[in-house]
Write a protein that holds these residues in place. Structure first.
Motif, short mmCIF file in Angstrom:
data_model
loop_
_atom_site.label_atom_id
_atom_site.label_comp_id
_atom_site.label_asym_id
_atom_site.label_seq_id
_atom_site.Cartn_x
_atom_site.Cartn_y
_atom_site.Cartn_z
N TYR A 163 28.92 74.73 70.74
CA TYR A 163 30.36 74.50 70.59
C TYR A 163 30.68 74.37 69.10
O TYR A 163 29.96 73.72 68.34
CB TYR A 163 30.79 73.23 71.31
N ALA A 183 34.42 74.04 66.71
CA ALA A 183 35.88 74.08 66.56
C ALA A 183 36.26 73.20 65.37
O ALA A 183 35.48 72.35 64.92
CB ALA A 183 36.58 73.59 67.83
N GLN A 230 39.89 71.39 63.14
CA GLN A 230 41.32 71.15 62.94
C GLN A 230 41.54 70.89 61.46
O GLN A 230 40.93 69.98 60.89
CB GLN A 230 41.80 69.95 63.76
N ASN A 264 44.39 74.54 64.36
CA ASN A 264 43.65 73.78 65.36
C ASN A 264 43.01 74.74 66.36
O ASN A 264 43.66 75.22 67.27
CB ASN A 264 44.58 72.80 66.08
N THR A 265 41.72 75.05 66.13
CA THR A 265 41.04 75.98 67.03
C THR A 265 40.61 75.29 68.32
O THR A 265 40.31 75.98 69.30
CB THR A 265 39.82 76.61 66.35
N LYS A 266 40.59 73.97 68.32
CA LYS A 266 40.21 73.25 69.53
C LYS A 266 41.31 73.34 70.58
O LYS A 266 41.06 73.56 71.77
CB LYS A 266 39.91 71.79 69.21
N GLU A 267 42.57 73.19 70.12
CA GLU A 267 43.72 73.27 71.02
C GLU A 267 44.41 74.63 70.93
O GLU A 267 45.47 74.82 71.54
CB GLU A 267 44.71 72.16 70.69
N GLU A 268 43.82 75.54 70.13
CA GLU A 268 44.36 76.90 69.96
C GLU A 268 45.84 76.86 69.53
O GLU A 268 46.71 77.49 70.13
CB GLU A 268 44.20 77.73 71.24
N GLN A 316 44.15 82.11 68.12
CA GLN A 316 42.70 82.27 68.04
C GLN A 316 42.33 83.11 66.81
O GLN A 316 43.05 84.06 66.47
CB GLN A 316 42.14 82.96 69.29
N LYS A 349 38.77 68.07 60.49
CA LYS A 349 37.87 67.59 61.53
C LYS A 349 37.06 68.79 62.04
O LYS A 349 37.63 69.86 62.30
CB LYS A 349 38.66 66.99 62.70
N TRP A 390 34.11 69.93 64.89
CA TRP A 390 33.29 69.61 66.07
C TRP A 390 32.22 70.69 66.18
O TRP A 390 32.53 71.88 66.30
CB TRP A 390 34.14 69.61 67.34
N THR A 401 30.64 65.25 65.33
CA THR A 401 32.00 65.34 64.82
C THR A 401 32.01 64.89 63.36
O THR A 401 31.45 63.84 63.04
CB THR A 401 32.98 64.46 65.61
#
Length: 271
Positions: free
Chosen positions: A149, A151, A153, A165-169, A187, A226, A228, A233
């Motif tokens: 994983y 991602a 922000q 923010n690639t985690k929440e797209e 994306q 941030k 991940w 993290t």
């Protein structure tokens, strides 16, 4: 009695002075050595740009010397000394500090060194060495697909009004007219994401950073990142006034990410 006391004081002063000079020399030697030292600790590298300079110097015929320190799983340093005389490249492998290794020092004369770089890996390769097993000096993988994983922000700009923010797209860009454009289902392409991951890996983003976010000038740009990766993290905050090495490197990372973003098809045309 007075003469004897003065003599003792004078001798003590001389000893203190000599010890101070010795300490200064030791400190200077340590700083010089650190400047020419590249660290590889389980895939996380530091001072890699110094190895790039060495490669360029060898290819330009300029004398130079560096040391690559690679750490074993147990934490033992394996020393890889590279010394270029202007015509000969000498590689010395020192495993004497590895309790689980052979514990020897071996030197080889090689012809040259080159850097091979792609979007998923970076290699430093010795050329013309008598032992082919030492040819690959350093291998760095930055293939994001090998991670379970990944991602991030990134909030940046004045008031951190921009967000990737690639985690929440999600993508939010603050425009000059005061409006904010938000893109849902945002994306990066596989190639773009790999390029960003590569820049983070080569910038040693997982190591501890010394950053500052106490800028007094107004207005000023500030940043929050941030990351991940698998189960870990990382969180960083700093601003444009941070002129320390870590701060400048992190700000340059932001510029590179934004440059990649601007080439993305979802980037607002009005931005």
């Amino acid at each position: 009695m007075l003469k004897k006391s003065l003599g003792v004081i004078f001798l003590a002063s001389i000893l203190l002075f000599l010890n101070g000079c010795r300490s200064d020399d030791q400190t200077q030697n340590k700083e010089t050595f650190a400047a020419n030292e590249i660290i590889d600790m389980h895939g996380q590298t530091e001072n890699l740009e110094r190895l790039d300079t060495f490669v360029n110097n060898v290819q330009s015929g300029v004398e130079d010397e560096v040391e690559l320190v690679r750490y074993t799983t147990e934490g033992a340093p394996i020393l890889h000394n590279l010394k270029y005389s202007g015509s000969t490249l000498t590689f010395t492998l020192d495993t004497t500090k590895d309790a689980y290794g052979n514990g020897g020092v071996t030197s080889y004369d090689c012809n040259s060194i080159r850097k091979e770089e792609s979007n998923i890996e970076t290699k430093y390769v010795l050329e013309g060495c008598p032992n082919s097993q030492i040819n690959e000096l350093l291998y760095i993988s930055h293939d994001v697909e090998k991670e379970d994983y990944f991602a991030f922000q990134l909030n940046y700009g004045v008031g951190q009004r921009n967000e990737i923010n690639t985690k929440e797209e999600k993508l939010s860009i603050y425009l000059e007219d005061g409006q904010t454009v938000t893109v849902s289902d945002f994306q990066f392409s596989k190639e773009e994401m790999n390029n960003i991951y590569r820049r983070m890996i080569l910038g040693s983003y997982l190591k501890q950073k010394i950053l500052s976010n106490s800028c007094k000038q107004e207005p000023h740009e500030s940043y929050e990142l941030k990351v991940w990766i698998n189960s870990a993290t990382k969180h960083y905050e700093w601003d444009e006034c941070d002129q320390n090495k870590d701060g400048q490197e992190m700000t340059e990372l932001v510029r590179e990410i934004v440059k990649i973003l601007e080439g993305n098809s979802s980037y607002p045309a009005a931005a």
